[in-house]
Write a protein that holds these residues in place. Sequence first.
Motif, PDB file in Angstrom:
ATOM      1  N   UNK A  28       0.831  -1.212   0.000  1.00 33.62           N
ATOM      2  CA  UNK A  28       0.000   0.000   0.000  1.00 33.62           C
ATOM      3  C   UNK A  28       0.862   1.257   0.000  1.00 33.62           C
ATOM      4  N   UNK A  29       1.877   1.270   0.871  1.00 34.78           N
ATOM      5  CA  UNK A  29       2.726   2.460   0.958  1.00 34.78           C
ATOM      6  C   UNK A  29       3.572   2.645  -0.294  1.00 34.78           C
ATOM      7  N   UNK A  30       4.134   1.567  -0.818  1.00 31.34           N
ATOM      8  CA  UNK A  30       4.962   1.693  -2.017  1.00 31.34           C
ATOM      9  C   UNK A  30       4.145   2.200  -3.197  1.00 31.34           C
ATOM     10  N   UNK A  31       2.932   1.693  -3.358  1.00 31.59           N
ATOM     11  CA  UNK A  31       2.067   2.179  -4.438  1.00 31.59           C
ATOM     12  C   UNK A  31       1.762   3.665  -4.255  1.00 31.59           C
ATOM     13  N   UNK A  32       1.503   4.062  -3.017  1.00 33.59           N
ATOM     14  CA  UNK A  32       1.245   5.476  -2.739  1.00 33.59           C
ATOM     15  C   UNK A  32       2.466   6.331  -3.053  1.00 33.59           C
ATOM     16  N   UNK A  33       3.634   5.876  -2.638  1.00 31.47           N
ATOM     17  CA  UNK A  33       4.854   6.661  -2.830  1.00 31.47           C
ATOM     18  C   UNK A  33       5.281   6.720  -4.291  1.00 31.47           C
ATOM     19  N   UNK A  34       4.972   5.685  -5.064  1.00 30.50           N
ATOM     20  CA  UNK A  34       5.259   5.749  -6.499  1.00 30.50           C
ATOM     21  C   UNK A  34       4.466   6.885  -7.133  1.00 30.50           C
ATOM     22  N   UNK A  35       3.231   7.078  -6.670  1.00 33.98           N
ATOM     23  CA  UNK A  35       2.395   8.169  -7.193  1.00 33.98           C
ATOM     24  C   UNK A  35       2.772   9.518  -6.603  1.00 33.98           C
ATOM     25  N   UNK A  36       3.154   9.538  -5.335  1.00 30.09           N
ATOM     26  CA  UNK A  36       3.503  10.784  -4.645  1.00 30.09           C
ATOM     27  C   UNK A  36       4.685  10.519  -3.718  1.00 30.09           C
ATOM     28  N   UNK A  37       5.911  10.716  -4.228  1.00 29.67           N
ATOM     29  CA  UNK A  37       7.099  10.383  -3.437  1.00 29.67           C
ATOM     30  C   UNK A  37       7.545  11.477  -2.472  1.00 29.67           C
ATOM     31  N   UNK A  38       6.714  12.479  -2.245  1.00 30.95           N
ATOM     32  CA  UNK A  38       7.148  13.631  -1.450  1.00 30.95           C
ATOM     33  C   UNK A  38       7.559  13.227  -0.030  1.00 30.95           C
ATOM     34  N   UNK A  39       6.892  12.215   0.551  1.00 30.89           N
ATOM     35  CA  UNK A  39       7.247  11.771   1.909  1.00 30.89           C
ATOM     36  C   UNK A  39       8.654  11.183   1.977  1.00 30.89           C
ATOM     37  N   UNK A  40       9.171  10.744   0.851  1.00 30.51           N
ATOM     38  CA  UNK A  40      10.475  10.084   0.816  1.00 30.51           C
ATOM     39  C   UNK A  40      11.610  11.058   0.515  1.00 30.51           C
ATOM     40  N   UNK A  41      11.295  12.329   0.403  1.00 27.99           N
ATOM     41  CA  UNK A  41      12.309  13.328   0.072  1.00 27.99           C
ATOM     42  C   UNK A  41      12.831  14.006   1.335  1.00 27.99           C
ATOM     43  N   UNK A  42      14.147  14.192   1.356  1.00 24.13           N
ATOM     44  CA  UNK A  42      14.805  14.930   2.418  1.00 24.13           C
ATOM     45  C   UNK A  42      15.773  15.919   1.785  1.00 24.13           C
ATOM     46  N   UNK A  43      16.389  16.759   2.585  1.00 21.50           N
ATOM     47  CA  UNK A  43      17.275  17.788   2.034  1.00 21.50           C
ATOM     48  C   UNK A  43      18.448  17.191   1.252  1.00 21.50           C
ATOM     49  N   UNK A  44      18.977  16.075   1.719  1.00 22.30           N
ATOM     50  CA  UNK A  44      20.228  15.554   1.165  1.00 22.30           C
ATOM     51  C   UNK A  44      20.048  14.385   0.199  1.00 22.30           C
ATOM     52  N   UNK A  45      18.819  13.887   0.039  1.00 22.09           N
ATOM     53  CA  UNK A  45      18.582  12.747  -0.856  1.00 22.09           C
ATOM     54  C   UNK A  45      17.085  12.582  -1.052  1.00 22.09           C
ATOM     55  N   UNK A  46      16.718  11.771  -2.024  1.00 24.84           N
ATOM     56  CA  UNK A  46      15.332  11.310  -2.106  1.00 24.84           C
ATOM     57  C   UNK A  46      15.351   9.814  -2.378  1.00 24.84           C
ATOM     58  N   UNK A  47      14.443   9.093  -1.736  1.00 22.81           N
ATOM     59  CA  UNK A  47      14.394   7.642  -1.846  1.00 22.81           C
ATOM     60  C   UNK A  47      13.500   7.224  -3.009  1.00 22.81           C
ATOM     61  N   UNK A  48      13.838   6.115  -3.615  1.00 19.58           N
ATOM     62  CA  UNK A  48      13.117   5.583  -4.773  1.00 19.58           C
ATOM     63  C   UNK A  48      12.248   4.403  -4.348  1.00 19.58           C
ATOM     64  N   UNK A  49      10.916   4.526  -4.432  1.00 16.75           N
ATOM     65  CA  UNK A  49      10.044   3.408  -4.071  1.00 16.75           C
ATOM     66  C   UNK A  49       9.848   2.460  -5.256  1.00 16.75           C
TER      67      UNK A  49
END
Length: 311
Positions: A28-49
């Motif tokens: 559920x979370x991975x599908x959500x983050x693929x559509x909206x990855x904003x929660x996975x972004x930080x100042x120094x990197x962004x994560x790839x779901x």
Amino acid sequence: MTSPHSLPTLKRVAVCGGTHGNEMSGIFLAKHWVQDPSELQRDTFHATPFLGNPHAIEKGVRYIERDLNRTFSAEFLNLKDSDIGSYEVQRAWEVNQIFGPKGSSQAYDFMFDLHNTTSNMGTCLIVDSEHCLLPMHMCNYIQKHYTRSSCPIYFYQLPGEETYGINSVAKAGIALELGPQPQGVLRADLLAQMRSIMACALDFIDLFNKGMLFPAFEIDAHKVVQRIDYPRYPDGEISAVVHPDLQDKDFLPLKPGDPIFQTVNGEDILYEGADTTYPAFINEAAYYEKKVAFVQTEKRMFSLPALQKNF
């Protein structure tokens, strides 16, 4: 004063949901983050779901032909194209090419692997072994900053055993194992907990990348000793079930003489070990096929040195 251990900045981070296609929180979370990855972004990197096992997710099953999370060993990753038979072996090869190759300098810096269990594991943090310095500092940070529940640490790797899980293709990784949750079911409470722990873990990476010094520490963790099968009849059928007194007692002490199984006639089968142990994955639904009733662990204190990024 001893200098802290240093590691490079973490730039490439991946988050996998659905390594098993019926463990719904990560899916559920991975599908959500693929559509909206904003929660996975930080100042120094962004994560790839990404979704680990798309075909199994579509069918709502753990896997199609073999357990994907047991397929990232050299035995399978080194196969030539013509020898790749099952879907999961092909998928492991693909994941390894995208996020690895395993053991190489080109591999992703870190990978999260999101799981659910039918066992009463709570919010469990799974690491290969105590030698994984960065993941252990992350676990320590999570335990200190995520206070909604305890977060026991579980080392799954036996001595001499090769890492075989999906996050082993990255240079470092951690698996979140939340339960109890039935297969194919979403629970809002566990979903919220997984989301919060992920946010905490990503904050840790961001702080590490910004140069924060993480001091040395001591921490309790559960190290696998052996995997215990059910009692069986001569024909291989299970002859006893997990005892009511053991059910749901993951990570609690099991003493010599305590009951662990019960036959259909009500006869208790007792734990005959010489030392107190701490069972995990008790009566996990997916482990019946693996002939594992529970995993016997020892609870030990581990000392980890200070950590800071390279400057």
